[in-house]
Scaffold this active site. Structure first.
Site, PDB file in Angstrom:
ATOM      1  N   SER A 158     -81.977 -87.429 -39.836  1.00  0.00           N
ATOM      2  CA  SER A 158     -82.339 -88.554 -40.926  1.00  0.00           C
ATOM      3  C   SER A 158     -83.093 -87.978 -42.065  1.00  0.00           C
ATOM      4  CB  SER A 158     -83.039 -89.814 -40.263  1.00  0.00           C
ATOM      5  OG  SER A 158     -83.026 -90.900 -41.006  1.00  0.00           O
ATOM      6  N   LYS A 179     -77.976 -96.980 -36.234  1.00  0.00           N
ATOM      7  CA  LYS A 179     -79.657 -96.800 -36.785  1.00  0.00           C
ATOM      8  C   LYS A 179     -80.437 -97.712 -35.760  1.00  0.00           C
ATOM      9  CE  LYS A 179     -82.372 -94.397 -39.261  1.00  0.00           C
ATOM     10  NZ  LYS A 179     -82.263 -93.128 -39.118  1.00  0.00           N
TER      11      LYS A 179
END
Length: 588
Positions: free
Chosen positions: A387, A195
């Site tokens: 996402s 991430k």
């Protein structure tokens, strides 16, 4: 008294100038609005016409209604443009239009993502199946422009022109050193090894994990890029790799030598070639119509029940949002209406989003889940569905993506700026406060770092949101939590990689997703309805003028660097936990 008259005269002059400019703008506005209304009908297409296609403009997911477009009004576009939806539909219409004999493709740069580029390229390939020709010509081909041109029957290049072919690249701007100099610390709370949305603010170079994932999806995209060109030009993939690695194409002669183009022509020679193709006299002008003006109609009358196509593009934000993003409240309400509308038998959710607010994503995902219980809902992914973009897709009946789509990025983060160094040390500003509880100032005090206790609280919530996210994916994709975690951790995948690891069902475009929805709903005849409804262009202009002009001024001053300022601005403005792709990936 003399000063008084001077100021009065200056005021009157100023008012006169403003009124004059408003009148000029109004006249231009009305003229262009009339032209826009006229252009909604099919342009006057002559017999034996050639369709002119350049695409040298920004390509959005959906054409916007903009009466000021082309008037060079700050913030409203200096040239006409089309969205991907109209580009594809007009090429499809031209395929069956007997007046259109071929396409003159004239790209220089093509401002869109790789997945959208592939959809346009596929539409051109389909156009050729009708037996009509495509001839490509340009003074300069960028790599994306050449990728598009490679479908043509013949490709020509100006003798002094250039063709770029050197392999794909993607870069990230890192701002940590700049933020350090300003005295700003970005405090990160996240879940996910990959991430990397926060990396530009806390590092000065890519982490090993981020470099690994970027290299992985860039190589996969490059493989598809080379394979399609190889097939079109009858050049082996290995040869293409060698040509790119050694940068062997440096001028027009090289482009001919390595069979990238079929000849070097000046514009007058190209026009002669086109006239021969449509069999008209050399002295006559070529009958042409621009894709920007051509409308056409696909020979299929739409009748019967409805399939709703919902366009969700831009960042996912809390609340209503606007025309350029996905508001959680707005889109959940749109899906709720469609779920309850008995005339709508299926829904296709077209997602082109890097993600955003985790809360807004969850609100939309809830409506996707409820819709699935009463009628089919199919997702079609564009350039991005990552996402939060994947969050809102995961619970659909089935998911279609292009090979070049960037998706996945199942992970969340929180980014809290600490301005202590800037305020206290740089500006000499100090903030003091009183509070009623131990955590009353949690995440509201800009001039101090988080305490260990506060960080632990936020981390717990970030972990909880990640668990919820994984649960949605697990339920929608029929995967175990452990399996989701193994392909999650914030990692970005291409559409073809996502197909391999179970995150999508099929590789295909929006049209294929629509056909799948019709099959699931057992529909033979249907008509497509598009949502959200396009706003009245006049109301839209008055409602967004201030923001558009601000963006125009920023773009005018910063040019290509505007994206980095926007990236920082987005992060600073974002509230709550975010489910967002690391950054918008620009492939060059």
């Amino acid at each position: 008294m003399k000063s008084f008259f001077k100021y009065v005269l200056a005021t009157i002059t100023g008012i006169g100038i403003v009124v004059f400019l408003c009148l000029v703008l109004l006249v231009g506005f009305v003229i262009n609005a009339v032209e826009q209304m006229g252009s909604s009908k099919d342009a006057d297409v002559p017999a034996k016409a050639i369709l002119y296609v350049s695409l040298n403009h920004e390509i959005t997911e959906r054409t916007s209604e903009n009466p000021l477009e082309g008037l060079n009004v700050p913030g409203y576009g200096e040239m006409k443009s089309l969205g991907l939806n109209d580009i594809l539909s007009r090429i499809a219409a031209a395929k069956g239009d007997d007046r259109i004999k071929g396409i003159y493709l004239n790209p220089t740069y093509v401002n869109t993502g790789m997945a959208s580029l592939k959809e346009i390229r596929d539409a051109l390939v389909d156009f050729k199946s009708s037996g009509k020709f495509i001839v490509a010509y340009s003074d300069t081909y960028t790599q994306k422009a050449y990728y598009l041109a490679s479908v043509a029957d013949k490709i020509y290049l100006n003798p002094e022109g250039s063709l770029e072919f050197k392999g794909l690249s993607s870069s990230v701007a890192f701002m940590k050193e700049a933020l350090d100099k300003l005295g700003v610390e970005m405090q990160v709370v996240k879940v996910g090894t990959y991430k990397s949305a926060i990396e530009p603010f806390i590092l000065n170079e890519m982490s090993a994990a981020n470099r690994e994932q970027m290299n992985s999806y860039l190589q996969r995209m490059y493989g598809s890029f080379l394979s399609n060109i190889a097939k079109a030009r009858n050049i082996s993939v290995d040869s293409l790799r060698h040509i790119a690695d050694q940068y062997l194409i440096r001028n027009a002669e090289d482009a001919v030598k390595y069979k990238f183009v079929d000849g070097r022509l000046y514009k007058d020679e190209l026009l002669t070639e086109l006239k021969k193709r449509i069999d008209i006299d050399e002295k006559k002008d070529i009958p042409t119509v621009s894709l920007l003006d051509y409308v056409g109609t696909v020979n299929k009358e739409q009748t019967g029940d409805r399939i709703a196509v919902v366009y969700a593009y831009g960042e996912i934000v809390d609340g209503e949002g606007n025309d350029d993003n996905i508001g959680g409240d707005k889109f959940s309400r749109e899906l709720r209406k469609l779920r309850k509308d008995d005339r709508v038998k299926a829904v296709v959710l077209r997602v082109n989003s890097p993600g955003g607010s985790a809360l807004a994503s969850d609100i939309i995902a809830r409506e996707v889940e409820l819709t699935k219980k009463v009628k089919p809902i199919v997702v079609s992914m564009g350039d991005y569905a990552a996402s939060g973009g994947y969050y809102i897709s995961a619970l659909a009946d089935s998911i279609f993506a292009e090979e070049e789509t960037l998706t996945g990025s199942i992970g969340v983060f929180g980014l809290i700026p600490n301005f202590q160094g800037l305020l206290n040390n740089k500006l000499g500003v100090h903030i003091d406060e009183v509070k009623t509880g131990h955590f009353s100032d949690l995440m509201t005090s800009p001039d101090r770092p988080l305490t260990g206790e506060e960080r632990a609280i936020i981390q717990t919530e970030v972990n909880r949101v990640y668990e919820t996210f994984m649960g949605k994916v697990s339920s929608g994709r029929k995967l175990s939590i452990a399996a989701v975690d193994s392909i999650g951790q914030g990692r970005v995948w291409t559409g073809s990689q996502a197909l391999e690891n179970g995150l999508v069902d099929k590789v295909g475009d929006l049209d294929r997703a629509v056909r799948a929805a019709a099959t699931k709903a057992k529909l033979k005849d249907y008509k497509l309805m598009y949502y959200p409804a396009v706003k009245d262009p006049f109301a839209s202009i008055w409602g967004t003028s201030k923001e558009k002009i601000k963006m125009w001024m920023l773009d005018d001053e910063l040019g290509d660097y505007r994206q980095y300022i926007n990236q920082l601005r987005t992060v600073v403005k974002s509230s709550g936990i975010q489910a967002r792709i690391p950054y918008l990936v620009e492939i060059r």
